[in-house]
Each structure stands twice: as structure tokens, then as C-alpha cells.
Design a protein around this motif. Structure first.
Motif, PDB file in Angstrom:
ATOM      1  N   ALA A   1      30.742  37.706  36.807  1.00 41.43           N
ATOM      2  CA  ALA A   1      31.753  37.926  35.773  1.00 41.43           C
ATOM      3  C   ALA A   1      32.869  38.814  36.305  1.00 41.43           C
ATOM      4  N   LEU A   2      33.978  38.705  35.636  1.00 41.70           N
ATOM      5  CA  LEU A   2      35.131  39.533  35.964  1.00 41.70           C
ATOM      6  C   LEU A   2      34.826  40.967  35.571  1.00 41.70           C
ATOM      7  N   ALA A   3      35.170  41.911  36.410  1.00 39.92           N
ATOM      8  CA  ALA A   3      34.996  43.319  36.071  1.00 39.92           C
ATOM      9  C   ALA A   3      36.367  43.969  36.023  1.00 39.92           C
TER      10      ALA A   3
ATOM     11  N   GLN B   1      35.301  41.124  40.896  1.00 41.51           N
ATOM     12  CA  GLN B   1      34.129  41.076  41.737  1.00 41.51           C
ATOM     13  C   GLN B   1      33.939  39.635  42.165  1.00 41.51           C
ATOM     14  N   PRO B   2      33.568  39.394  43.413  1.00 36.41           N
ATOM     15  CA  PRO B   2      33.429  38.018  43.866  1.00 36.41           C
ATOM     16  C   PRO B   2      32.222  37.324  43.249  1.00 36.41           C
ATOM     17  N   ALA B   3      32.374  36.043  43.070  1.00 35.04           N
ATOM     18  CA  ALA B   3      31.254  35.218  42.631  1.00 35.04           C
ATOM     19  C   ALA B   3      30.487  34.787  43.876  1.00 35.04           C
ATOM     20  N   PRO B   4      29.197  34.997  43.927  1.00 36.99           N
ATOM     21  CA  PRO B   4      28.459  34.794  45.164  1.00 36.99           C
ATOM     22  C   PRO B   4      28.186  33.346  45.546  1.00 36.99           C
ATOM     23  N   GLN B   5      28.303  32.399  44.635  1.00 33.91           N
ATOM     24  CA  GLN B   5      27.911  31.025  44.934  1.00 33.91           C
ATOM     25  C   GLN B   5      29.050  30.061  44.603  1.00 33.91           C
ATOM     26  N   PRO B   6      29.084  28.894  45.242  1.00 29.67           N
ATOM     27  CA  PRO B   6      30.080  27.891  44.880  1.00 29.67           C
ATOM     28  C   PRO B   6      29.829  27.336  43.484  1.00 29.67           C
TER      29      PRO B   6
ATOM     30  N   VAL C   1      48.191  42.717  33.053  1.00 30.86           N
ATOM     31  CA  VAL C   1      47.444  41.459  32.987  1.00 30.86           C
ATOM     32  C   VAL C   1      47.966  40.520  34.062  1.00 30.86           C
ATOM     33  N   TRP C   2      49.292  40.360  34.136  1.00 24.30           N
ATOM     34  CA  TRP C   2      49.897  39.473  35.131  1.00 24.30           C
ATOM     35  C   TRP C   2      49.601  39.964  36.551  1.00 24.30           C
ATOM     36  N   ASP C   3      49.665  41.274  36.758  1.00 21.95           N
ATOM     37  CA  ASP C   3      49.440  41.832  38.101  1.00 21.95           C
ATOM     38  C   ASP C   3      48.066  41.458  38.654  1.00 21.95           C
ATOM     39  N   GLY C   4      47.054  41.404  37.795  1.00 23.21           N
ATOM     40  CA  GLY C   4      45.704  41.076  38.238  1.00 23.21           C
ATOM     41  C   GLY C   4      45.343  39.611  38.093  1.00 23.21           C
ATOM     42  N   ALA C   5      46.317  38.785  37.761  1.00 22.61           N
ATOM     43  CA  ALA C   5      46.052  37.378  37.459  1.00 22.61           C
ATOM     44  C   ALA C   5      45.864  36.531  38.708  1.00 22.61           C
ATOM     45  N   SER C   6      45.352  35.350  38.475  1.00 19.45           N
ATOM     46  CA  SER C   6      45.155  34.343  39.511  1.00 19.45           C
ATOM     47  C   SER C   6      46.494  33.942  40.126  1.00 19.45           C
ATOM     48  N   ALA C   7      46.483  33.655  41.408  1.00 21.75           N
ATOM     49  CA  ALA C   7      47.693  33.159  42.075  1.00 21.75           C
ATOM     50  C   ALA C   7      48.160  31.860  41.420  1.00 21.75           C
TER      51      ALA C   7
ATOM     52  N   GLU D   1      39.861  30.541  44.847  1.00 26.69           N
ATOM     53  CA  GLU D   1      39.314  30.064  46.123  1.00 26.69           C
ATOM     54  C   GLU D   1      38.488  31.124  46.852  1.00 26.69           C
ATOM     55  N   ASP D   2      38.769  32.394  46.591  1.00 29.38           N
ATOM     56  CA  ASP D   2      37.997  33.466  47.221  1.00 29.38           C
ATOM     57  C   ASP D   2      36.741  33.825  46.420  1.00 29.38           C
ATOM     58  N   ARG D   3      36.384  32.960  45.422  1.00 31.82           N
ATOM     59  CA  ARG D   3      35.182  33.101  44.600  1.00 31.82           C
ATOM     60  C   ARG D   3      35.275  34.291  43.643  1.00 31.82           C
ATOM     61  N   VAL D   4      36.486  34.634  43.207  1.00 30.55           N
ATOM     62  CA  VAL D   4      36.711  35.743  42.291  1.00 30.55           C
ATOM     63  C   VAL D   4      37.289  35.197  40.986  1.00 30.55           C
TER      64      VAL D   4
END
Length: 166
Positions: A12-14, A23-28, A73-79, A154-157
Motif C-alpha cells: 500500500a501507499l504510505a 513504499q515499493p510493491a514487492p511483486q509484479p 498531491v501533484w508533487d507525489g503523483a505518478s509520472a 513501473e518501479d512497483r510503487v
């Protein structure tokens, strides 16, 4: 490890401090969400925990918006989100929407859903978690659907990929 097990292990997002951290997601990610009856009790529990964690993360995003900290919110958002809307436009649109509705009076418990988008659709390809809440605002007689979307990058986050009101 099978695909069903993978779904249960997505992190989950922290949120860290006042800014968004991940925090990265550990699995695909799996290709599709399995039916609940096909999951083991452990997998159901992991999904319930992820739902609770993502609901809490979405609430924190909503509270940043409540506090007029929309830029954070935008600063921490997905590319992917940042490619679709620039920071100034995101802040402007959310501010207009929220000013029209007034202050938050109450929020219902969040509802979590998952979506998989493939290439060629309106949103960038990927796995998304959407968190909806029926929110009452001072200037609206009826509840408004407040939605925070997260994308597994793509970085599993997991990162915010959208905020909207309808």
C-alpha cells in the motif's frame, strides 16, 4: 508463486510527513483481479488489509486537498498523471471544484476497487486502485463522489494518479 498470491502481496501507499512518500510493491501485478471465492483466507485477509491501507492513503490525500495543499498531491503523483496534467492546471481545477462545493461536512467510509487498463485506452496502461467516498460538502445538498486513484508505477510503487469530484 502464483498470480493469485501476487495480488495479495502488493504493498500500500504510505504517506510520510506532510508530503507523499511511497513504499515499493514487492511483486509484479497480475493480469486480472481474481474472483473472491477463488482466494484463500490468507489472500482475502491480505486484500482486506490492502483495501484498508489504500482507503487510509486516499483519506490522507483528501485531507491534503481539504487543507489546500493540492500541490503536494501533484508533487507525489505518478509520472503518468504528471504527463496528463501540469501542476498549475491540476491545482487550479481542484481549487475551482472545491471552492464551488465549500467545506467538507462529512465523508462516508471509502470503497476500494481495482482496474487493469491496457494500452490504447484513455488512461495510461497499468494496474489502478480507486478509492471512492460519498462526501457531503457545505454547498451541495447531495453527497458528491470524491475519488482518489492510485497507479502501480513501473518501479512497483503506488502513486496518486488522479483526484476528482462528481
Amino acid at each position: 508463486m502464483n498470480r493469485l498470491r501476487l495480488l495479495s502481496s502488493i504493498a500500500a501507499l504510505a504517506l510520510c510527513g506532510s508530503a507523499l512518500a511511497q513504499q515499493p510493491a514487492p511483486q509484479p501485478a497480475p493480469a486480472a483481479q481474481p474472483a473472491m471465492e477463488q482466494l484463500t483466507p490468507e489472500q482475502r485477509a491480505a486484500l482486506a488489509k490492502q483495501d484498508a491501507d489504500m482507503g487510509q492513503a486516499a483519506l490522507q490525500v483528501m485531507q491534503l486537498v481539504d487543507g489546500n495543499r493540492i500541490g503536494e498531491v501533484w508533487d507525489g503523483a505518478s509520472a503518468a498523471m504528471k504527463q496528463m496534467v501540469n501542476r498549475d492546471e491540476f491545482i487550479k481545477q481542484v481549487t475551482i471544484d472545491r471552492n464551488r462545493l465549500g467545506a467538507v461536512a462529512s465523508r462516508a467510509a471509502p470503497e476500494v476497487s481495482r482496474s487493469l487498463f491496457r494500452a490504447g485506452q484513455q488512461v495510461p496502461e497499468g494496474l489502478y486502485i480507486n478509492v471512492r467516498s460519498a462526501t457531503r460538502f457545505a454547498n451541495s445538498a447531495e453527497p458528491v463522489r470524491e475519488l482518489v486513484s492510485f497507479r502501480l508505477d513501473e518501479d512497483r510503487v503506488w502513486r496518486v494518479s488522479g483526484y476528482s469530484l462528481r
